[in-house]
Design an enzyme around this catalytic site. Structure first.
Site, PDB file in Angstrom:
ATOM      1  N   GLY A  98       0.807  -1.212   0.000  1.00  0.00           N
ATOM      2  CA  GLY A  98       0.000   0.000   0.000  1.00  0.00           C
ATOM      3  C   GLY A  98       0.839   1.260   0.000  1.00  0.00           C
ATOM      4  CE  LYS A  99       4.963   0.687   4.299  1.00  0.00           C
ATOM      5  NZ  LYS A  99       4.206  -0.581   4.287  1.00  0.00           N
ATOM      6  CG  ASP A 106       8.366  -7.497   3.393  1.00  0.00           C
ATOM      7  OD1 ASP A 106       7.837  -6.503   3.929  1.00  0.00           O
ATOM      8  OD2 ASP A 106       8.267  -8.652   3.854  1.00  0.00           O
ATOM      9  CB  CYS A 135       0.777  -0.248  12.956  1.00  0.00           C
ATOM     10  SG  CYS A 135       1.481  -1.908  12.828  1.00  0.00           S
TER      11      CYS A 135
END
Length: 448
Positions: free
Chosen positions: A262-263, A280, A389
């Site tokens: 998403g980023k 990642d 988060c």
């Protein structure tokens, strides 16, 4: 008792019981488990599988208290799968519109599928007793307010936030559905009108210019032009990451810990000519990045590696960039660091039972290592945006304070939010109709 069978042969309830068992007894994540089995259920049954599995984890302590009142002794060992079927039966009776007789029958039938025929009578008796005695049982179990959170986390929230009860209540709600509109195709207001006219779906705007909240969550295939890249599903507060990064065309950008993408896609929406490296450590999660890039008609360099060891993967970046220089330095780095995920509990309620207090210190050390390693790969005058988060200060403001003490060439940049003078970054808290819990701190490297 044999509890294993071919997963593909299981009903939604039986499959959900196997998933919940793996969460509670093996510490596995629903976010990892569900993608592995979702192709084995009918498309129309996937929302039910998610509803039951996540729902049981959301209200687990309440269901456990009820079961403790209904059973003479706990179900252990191989009978734990029966315990999970009781959790599912109670969840459906209390939190769904499934008729009571159907909820009981489905739990009983699931026991047969799981080769636990001998326990069908027990499941039937326990659930029917709950229906008969429901008023008295709930009066006793619900006598005191239940946080539905582990005690260690409640204690940490109490120490940090005067409004900790509001955070708990927000965590215990189902999350709202936020979408991010791709400005290459439409404005948020234009897409809002499109939703209303074509699909009769109502949405509201927010302070974030690309964000819309759907008043009723819906499947993505119901959203106009989703497959054409017009929008992405992304939490309101998560959408600030690319905005705060302020990537520019022709810059070299690192999106560290990029999955599920998403980023990465948001950076490319705002700076389509930027060169973005999506990094990642998990190949399976990196595949999600590739899928999102393909849907959004975008391109990025994808690297499967550990963000804490950039010297091992930067040669591959240099090769793909066809860079003849000896060193690769980034103009901007977005580090969405591995963290406790305590800010996204309502979206991933199994975190409450997977995360342990002893996990926090190793996570803080890992974040520190990644920060130090990536800082060395940032250009002078470059920008690093640190994000988590998490709601825990050790992972957020305290982490950045320690970093600033270690690096004399680092300066904290202001953020476009109302803050106190001594604030280190911005901490967003989860709210019922707002965004999830996120933290951001923006750093620049001095030129000298």
């Amino acid at each position: 008792m044999k509890t294993k069978t071919k997963i593909g042969a299981l009903s939604t309830r039986a499959l959900s019981a196997t998933l919940i068992l793996q969460v509670l007894d093996q510490g596995k994540s629903l976010s990892a488990l569900i993608p592995e089995v979702q192709h084995q259920v009918k498309a129309q049954d996937l929302p039910l599988l998610q509803e039951i599995s996540f729902g049981v984890c959301r209200v687990l302590p309440r269901l456990e208290r009820i079961i403790a009142r209904l059973l003479d002794k706990p179900l252990k060992g191989k009978t734990r799968i029966i315990h999970c079927l009781l959790l599912i039966g109670l969840y459906q009776l209390l939190y769904t519109r499934v008729p009571p007789h159907a909820a009981v029958d489905e739990a009983v039938n699931a026991a047969r599928e799981l080769k636990a025929e001998n326990f069908r009578a027990l499941i039937n008796a326990v659930l029917r007793r709950f229906l008969r005695e429901q008023e008295n049982i709930l009066a006793e179990t619900d006598k005191h307010w239940q946080t539905l959170h582990p005690e260690w986390l409640v204690n940490r929230l109490k120490k940090t936030y005067p409004n900790w009860r509001d955070i708990i209540e927000a965590n215990n709600q189902k999350p709202p559905m936020w979408i991010r509109i791709n400005p290459c195709y439409a404005s948020a207001q234009d897409y809002r009108r499109l939703l209303a006219t074509e699909k009769q779906i109502e949405a509201c705007t927010a302070e974030n210019p690309q964000a819309l909240r759907l008043l009723q969550p819906t499947a993505v295939h119901n959203l106009p032009n989703f497959e054409q890249g017009w929008l992405s599903v992304q939490d309101l507060h998560a959408q600030w990451s690319a905005i705060l990064l302020e990537a520019q065309n022709d810059e070299l950008i690192l999106d560290a810990c990029a999955a599920p993408g998403g980023k990465t896609t948001h950076i490319l929406e705002l700076a389509p000519q930027a060169k973005v490296v999506a990094l990642d450590i998990e190949a399976g999660r990196l595949k999600r990045v590739a899928e999102n890039l393909q849907r959004m008609r975008q391109q990025a360099i994808m690297i499967c590696a550990d963000a804490a060891t950039p010297d091992q993967w930067l040669p591959e970046v240099r090769r793909q960039l066809q860079n003849q220089q000896s060193a690769v330095l980034f103009d901007r780095i977005l580090l969405d660091a591995p963290c406790s995920a305590t800010g996204v509990i309502r979206r991933h309620p199994d975190i409450k039972w997977l995360r342990q207090e002893k996990d926090i210190a190793p996570l803080v050390q890992l974040q520190s290592r990644i920060l130090d390693a990536l800082w060395e790969k940032l250009k002078p005058k470059g920008v690093l945006l640190y994000a988590t988060c998490s709601l825990l200060a050790e992972e957020n403001s305290q982490q950045i304070k320690s970093f600033l003490q270690r690096h004399s060439n680092a300066r904290l940049l202001p953020l476009p939010f109302k803050q106190t003078e001594d604030a280190v970054g911005i901490q967003f808290l989860p709210t019922t109709l707002g965004g999830d819990g996120f933290y951001y701190a923006k750093l620049t490297k001095l030129a000298s």
